[in-house]
Design a protein around this motif. Structure first.
Motif, PDB file in Angstrom:
ATOM      1  N   LYS A   6       0.849  -1.222  -0.090  1.00 53.69           N
ATOM      2  CA  LYS A   6       0.007   0.117   0.047  1.00 53.69           C
ATOM      3  C   LYS A   6       1.009   1.325  -0.149  1.00 53.69           C
ATOM      4  CE  LYS A   6      -2.652  -0.203   3.700  1.00 53.69           C
ATOM      5  NZ  LYS A   6      -3.513  -0.484   4.674  1.00 53.69           N
ATOM      6  N   PRO A   7       0.548   2.170  -0.631  1.00 51.25           N
ATOM      7  CA  PRO A   7       1.413   3.445  -0.436  1.00 51.25           C
ATOM      8  C   PRO A   7       1.401   4.212   0.511  1.00 51.25           C
ATOM      9  CG  PRO A   7      -0.691   3.926  -1.802  1.00 51.25           C
ATOM     10  CD  PRO A   7      -0.638   2.340  -1.487  1.00 51.25           C
ATOM     11  N   LYS A   8       2.281   4.640   1.142  1.00 50.37           N
ATOM     12  CA  LYS A   8       2.449   5.336   2.345  1.00 50.37           C
ATOM     13  C   LYS A   8       1.896   6.666   2.307  1.00 50.37           C
ATOM     14  CE  LYS A   8       4.984   2.180   3.982  1.00 50.37           C
ATOM     15  NZ  LYS A   8       4.353   1.033   4.819  1.00 50.37           N
ATOM     16  N   ILE A   9       1.124   7.403   3.395  1.00 48.38           N
ATOM     17  CA  ILE A   9       0.812   8.485   3.548  1.00 48.38           C
ATOM     18  C   ILE A   9       1.558   9.403   4.301  1.00 48.38           C
ATOM     19  CG2 ILE A   9      -0.749   7.987   5.246  1.00 48.38           C
ATOM     20  CD1 ILE A   9      -3.108   9.997   4.428  1.00 48.38           C
ATOM     21  N   SER A  10       1.719  10.698   4.035  1.00 51.92           N
ATOM     22  CA  SER A  10       2.584  11.796   4.585  1.00 51.92           C
ATOM     23  C   SER A  10       1.817  12.092   5.927  1.00 51.92           C
ATOM     24  CB  SER A  10       2.849  12.738   3.945  1.00 51.92           C
ATOM     25  OG  SER A  10       1.640  13.833   3.700  1.00 51.92           O
ATOM     26  N   VAL A  11       2.360  12.310   6.984  1.00 52.04           N
ATOM     27  CA  VAL A  11       1.865  13.094   8.205  1.00 52.04           C
ATOM     28  C   VAL A  11       0.886  14.128   7.888  1.00 52.04           C
ATOM     29  CG1 VAL A  11       2.610  13.953  10.422  1.00 52.04           C
ATOM     30  CG2 VAL A  11       3.892  11.981   9.667  1.00 52.04           C
ATOM     31  N   GLY A  30       3.241   5.455   8.177  1.00 51.47           N
ATOM     32  CA  GLY A  30       2.875   5.916   7.045  1.00 51.47           C
ATOM     33  C   GLY A  30       1.439   5.201   6.677  1.00 51.47           C
ATOM     34  N   GLU A  31       1.071   4.169   7.686  1.00 54.16           N
ATOM     35  CA  GLU A  31      -0.247   3.838   7.021  1.00 54.16           C
ATOM     36  C   GLU A  31      -1.406   4.214   8.234  1.00 54.16           C
ATOM     37  OE1 GLU A  31      -0.012  -0.462   6.844  1.00 54.16           O
ATOM     38  OE2 GLU A  31       1.688  -0.591   5.610  1.00 54.16           O
ATOM     39  N   VAL A  32      -2.559   4.193   7.874  1.00 57.71           N
ATOM     40  CA  VAL A  32      -3.634   4.642   8.581  1.00 57.71           C
ATOM     41  C   VAL A  32      -4.541   3.523   9.078  1.00 57.71           C
ATOM     42  CG1 VAL A  32      -5.544   6.364   8.543  1.00 57.71           C
ATOM     43  CG2 VAL A  32      -3.349   6.975   7.586  1.00 57.71           C
ATOM     44  N   TYR A  33      -5.212   3.454  10.245  1.00 57.90           N
ATOM     45  CA  TYR A  33      -5.838   2.373  10.600  1.00 57.90           C
ATOM     46  C   TYR A  33      -7.255   3.222  11.683  1.00 57.90           C
ATOM     47  CZ  TYR A  33      -1.732  -0.430   9.931  1.00 57.90           C
ATOM     48  OH  TYR A  33      -0.668  -1.073   9.519  1.00 57.90           O
TER      49      TYR A  33
END
Length: 56
Positions: A6-11, A30-33
């Motif tokens: 999965k692509p990482k997301i920035s803060v 970098g991952e969101v849950y």
């Protein structure tokens, strides 16, 4: 079976999306849950804290 990362997301993107979201999320590496039920948990704790402070 092929696994894709999965692509990482920035803060910054995570924090911006949290401002608009009804559901709170946890950001880890970098991952969101999604944190299901956190809203009710926090509200209950705040109300209980207010009640305890009022007694004093």
């Amino acid at each position: 079976m092929v696994f894709t990362e999965k692509p990482k997301i920035s803060v910054e993107d995570y924090l911006q999306s949290e401002l608009l979201s009804d559901v709170k999320h946890e950001y880890v590496g970098g991952e969101v849950y999604a944190m299901v039920g956190v809203k009710d948990f926090v509200i209950d704790n705040v109300l209980e804290l207010c009640a305890l402070l009022r007694v004093r």
